[in-house]
Design an enzyme around this catalytic site. Structure first.
Site, short mmCIF file in Angstrom:
data_model
loop_
_atom_site.label_atom_id
_atom_site.label_comp_id
_atom_site.label_asym_id
_atom_site.label_seq_id
_atom_site.Cartn_x
_atom_site.Cartn_y
_atom_site.Cartn_z
N SER A 133 65.24 90.34 -2.65
CA SER A 133 63.88 90.34 -2.12
C SER A 133 62.89 89.92 -3.21
O SER A 133 62.94 88.79 -3.67
CB SER A 133 63.55 91.73 -1.55
OG SER A 133 62.37 91.70 -0.79
N ASP A 191 66.64 87.63 9.00
CA ASP A 191 65.74 88.42 8.15
C ASP A 191 64.43 88.70 8.89
O ASP A 191 63.76 87.78 9.34
CB ASP A 191 65.47 87.66 6.85
CG ASP A 191 64.81 88.52 5.79
OD1 ASP A 191 64.15 89.50 6.14
OD2 ASP A 191 64.97 88.20 4.59
N HIS A 223 67.28 91.66 6.49
CA HIS A 223 66.87 91.65 5.08
C HIS A 223 67.89 92.34 4.19
O HIS A 223 68.12 91.94 3.06
CB HIS A 223 65.50 92.33 4.95
CG HIS A 223 64.85 92.08 3.62
ND1 HIS A 223 64.53 90.81 3.17
CD2 HIS A 223 64.45 92.93 2.64
CE1 HIS A 223 63.97 90.90 1.97
NE2 HIS A 223 63.91 92.17 1.64
#
Length: 813
Positions: free
Chosen positions: A671, A744, A778
């Site tokens: 991330s 995501d 994610h």
């Protein structure tokens, strides 16, 4: 010339044809694989008396088949339209019961292929209810603790699309349950639907500077499907399975009983819907019902919440954070902004808190004003004492107020006024107990309250329990963990008057287990679980927290792992993996604090780099990457410079120990850590390769702020440009492995971010590889995906780091 052009075209077509690999899911080498597929210890729930434990078992991963089930992405929700529960829900697959002094006993009568979620104790804690997700829907089940038997209460028709679909009645006799509407219509297959017209959005001059939300409604078909899936009908379900209709049908977001059980607060979503914000910012109406199901009074109506002032501390106007006061039978509490929700407006108090007793008539009573933005209240077992919190992101300040809600004219006392990023001076959390309304409240005994803290300090971590005298605001430490080779976590009080607390103890090779500690007795520790270590292969791994300084003197740290059997006296130069995640601070003091503990259990989860100690790598995990901006300077004004300084300091520190070949160092992150990785590879020559998972690389695609940056692109274009690796793809000279979930849903990290960044890198001739994981969000869930992820990372590290021979020079560009 024509021949040359034709030849070049053939080469170009050939390169395009060979640019993709049709690769099936792979598995990593045995050393890593043996650490992935291991049975997990159960999660536990304990009753308030500390007598009964519930063990909940689960698989470590989903399967790609599970992730491939039908999914609808609507208004910020991800729903399985066949089962009517979140398509990303986590499930337990077994339950056992255990008395404190007994052995775990299997619960009888559970459904086959159990998929358990939403577990909830009954108020008297003699039973637990839970949902079971079948192939076709969600059922409600009950476990009787005394008989150790599970019973199905309903068919698979619950509506769990917006959280837990049931609440217990106070008398333990029944549950209030959300079911699918009997008038639910067939859903539209959006992919097959024939459009009836264009989708139109309108801007009429009002600023709506929203973050880049994902999974929003896009067209009328989405609106229709959302309404069908959000609409519920509430029934009262008795413990014998009989049910009676309780209220009218609506798009019910949440519902809760008053402490005395006589009222139910129900919040429904209203129209019009929005294409700009998720469902929690749609119009909504809150109605109080009698426990019989009769509508009593509408207490709040909120219009669509698309437009807010700029800034992280901006909030909508009107009543918000409405809840029940936990220490009174039926009293509503809420906050309202005094600055119109605009952080730019200068006021003495940001928020005002009100309360209103049943029957909710007349003028509400103001009970408190907060200097910063209101963040909640904890009630106590004394109706004349409550504790409130506020915070302000821009200064990282938080305050704790002690006040008398019955005497609003008396000025509240601020007992804590601190930087919430200052972990060394964190006073901890208040110890709570259950009151006569079965609500958790702060326990006040003889004018004292107790707080449990993590106990981070410059000398290490020593969790504590403090006694705070409310009359003079003086604190006394009544317990401090003395472990120097283990970690003790204090979970909560079992019996405060007896000094009994639930704690968890672990070490690098000792799997976390639970104990009851009596803080009044010396070495009084009673073990109540006995979970074995499933990762015995890592018991010989050397683990320590190293501390070092950045070139500007800022103190940093990281957790260092060395391979099993590594002889530190010989100082063999090994390759290293540096894994990190940047964090923004407004002061250097907080930025320099370390919250890493070498005595934590070494747990290799799917995203961990610890696996690679089995492959001969040094791993520096959770390396400090503070980005500091003091005073008027924002952290991101010098983001790149500080990133490189953090990385160089980390490599220098491990290199000075004589452990690594600094020409064979990899960097990686997930991330925002992926964003960090791409920046480091573009603007330094410190690394041999990088791994960037689920990142964002072009900040102009998140123009109204990202991470801890609240300025818009138009306010700080140079910051957005300078920080975007995409804008500097031409500087990439280091091999980069990009990984991203195709589904995501995290704000800003669209899969498009990795796809476009890879296209730029490929077009500019950089060495890069893009892995798009089907169905993954994610964070990655399917076992097939995770095994393949580990294989990809291992292949990349072996090729470009461990077996790299050409040296690289230090420096930045």
């Amino acid at each position: 010339m024509k021949f040359i052009k034709s030849f070049l075209m053939i080469l170009f077509i050939g390169s395009v044809l060979h640019a993709q690999e049709n690769l099936e899911y792979q598995k990593p080498v045995k050393e890593i694989l043996d650490l992935v597929d291991v049975p997990l210890a159960p999660s536990i729930r304990i009753d308030e008396k500390g007598e009964q434990l519930i063990f909940l078992y689960r698989d470590g991963y989903k399967t790609i088949t599970e992730l491939s089930e039908k999914e609808m992405r609507l208004a910020g929700l991800r729903i399985n339209p066949k089962t009517n529960i979140s398509s990303r829900a986590n499930y337990f697959n077994n339950i056992k019961l255990k008395r404190i002094d007994g052995e775990p006993i299997q619960v009888n009568g559970l459904p086959k292929n159990l998929r358990l979620s939403n577990l909830s104790w009954s108020p008297d804690q003699t039973k637990v209810a839970f949902t079971h997700t079948t192939l076709n829907g969600v059922e409600l089940w009950l476990v009787d603790i005394k008989t150790n038997k599970a019973t199905k209460l309903t068919d698979a028709t619950l509506n769990a699309n917006m959280g837990s679909p049931f609440r217990w009645f106070k008398d333990n006799s029944a549950l209030l349950v959300k079911f699918l509407s009997k008038n639910k219509k067939a859903l539209i297959n959006v992919d097959e639907a024939i459009p009836t017209g264009p989708t139109i959005s309108v801007s009429e001059g009002t600023k709506a500077q929203n973050r880049t939300y994902q999974d929003l409604l896009k067209n009328p078909n989405d609106e229709y499907n959302f309404e069908q899936l959000a609409t519920s009908e509430i029934f009262k379900v008795n413990l014998d399975g009989t049910k009676t209709s309780w209220s009218t049908t609506g798009m019910i977001r949440n519902f809760s009983f008053s402490p005395d059980g006589n009222y139910v607060m129900v919040t429904q979503i209203e129209k019009p819907f929005s294409y700009l914000v998720p469902f929690n910012r749609f119009p909504q109406k809150t109605t109080i019902y009698k426990s019989s199901g009769e509508p009593f009074k509408v207490v709040n109506e909120v219009p669509i919440d698309e437009v807010r002032p700029k800034g992280f501390m901006a909030i909508r106007i009107g009543k918000r954070s409405m809840s029940w006061r936990a220490d009174k039978p039926a009293t509503l509490v809420w906050a309202e902004a005094l600055d119109k929700g605009d952080p730019e407006i200068k006021v003495a108090f940001r928020d005002e808190v009100f309360e209103q007793d049943a029957p909710f008539e007349g003028k509400p009573k103001s009970i408190l004003k907060t200097i910063n933005r209101y963040a909640g209240i904890q009630w106590s077992n004394n109706k004349n004492i409550a504790f409130a919190y506020d915070y302000w992101w821009n200064t990282r300040n938080t305050k704790t107020y002690v006040f008398d809600p019955n005497k609003p004219s008396v000025k509240p006392e601020i007992i804590h006024d601190r930087n919430y990023q200052d972990r060394y001076n964190d006073p901890g959390n208040f110890v709570t107990s259950i009151n006569e309304f079965d609500r958790s409240v702060i326990d006040i005994t003889k004018g004292n309250v107790y707080l449990m803290g993590d106990g981070f300090s410059k000398e290490g971590q020593f969790p504590f329990i403090d006694k705070l005298n409310l009359k003079n605001n003086t604190s006394e430490r009544v317990y401090k963990s003395t472990y120097t080779n283990k970690v003790e976590s204090i979970n909560g009080a079992i019996n405060l008057s007896k000094g009994e607390f639930l704690v968890r103890v672990e070490s690098p090779s000792e799997y976390p287990n639970y104990y009851i500690r009596n803080i009044n007795g010396k070495d009084n520790l009673k073990q109540i679980t006995n979970f074995a270590n499933p990762f015995a292969a890592l018991e010989g791994v050397h683990k320590e927290v190293i501390k070092y300084k950045r070139e500007d003197g800022l103190e940093l740290s990281g957790t260092l792992y060395l391979p099993i059997g590594y002889d530190k006296t010989k100082k063999e130069k090994l390759p290293m993996i540096l894994w990190a995640y940047p964090e923004e601070f407004k002061d250097k003091k907080s930025a320099s604090q370390s919250t890493s503990n070498p005595n934590e259990f070494t747990y290799p989860w799917w995203g961990s780099m610890v696996y690679w100690v089995t492959r001969g790598y040094v791993v520096l995990d959770d390396a400090s990457f503070p980005i500091v901006g003091e005073g008027d300077e924002e952290p991101n004004d010098s983001f790149r410079k500080q990133l490189v300084a953090n990385a160089k300091a980390a490599i220098d520190a491990v290199d000075n120990l004589g452990l690594i070949d600094r020409n064979r160092v990899a960097v990686g992150g997930h991330s925002y850590g992926a964003f960090m990785t791409a920046n480091l590879l573009s603007h330094s020559n410190l690394f041999a390769a990088g791994i960037a998972r689920s990142g964002a690389y072009n900040r102009t695609l998140t123009p109204f702020g990202f991470q801890s940056e609240e300025r818009s692109y138009w306010e700080a274009p140079e910051v957005y440009y300078t920080m975007s690796p995409f804008m500097h793809a031409d500087k990439m000279k280091t091999p980069l492995l990009l990984i991203h979930g195709k589904a995501d849903n995290n704000s800003g990290t669209y899969p498009l971010q990795s796809e476009r960044y890879f296209n730029a890198l490929k077009g500019l001739g950089a060495t890069a590889r893009l892995i798009m994981l089907p169905k993954e969000s994610h964070g990655y869930r399917a076992k097939e995906s995770i095994l393949h992820l580990l294989w990809e990372q291992d292949q990349w590290l072996e090729k470009y780091v461990k077996n790299k021979k050409k040296p690289i020079s230090e420096g930045t560009n």
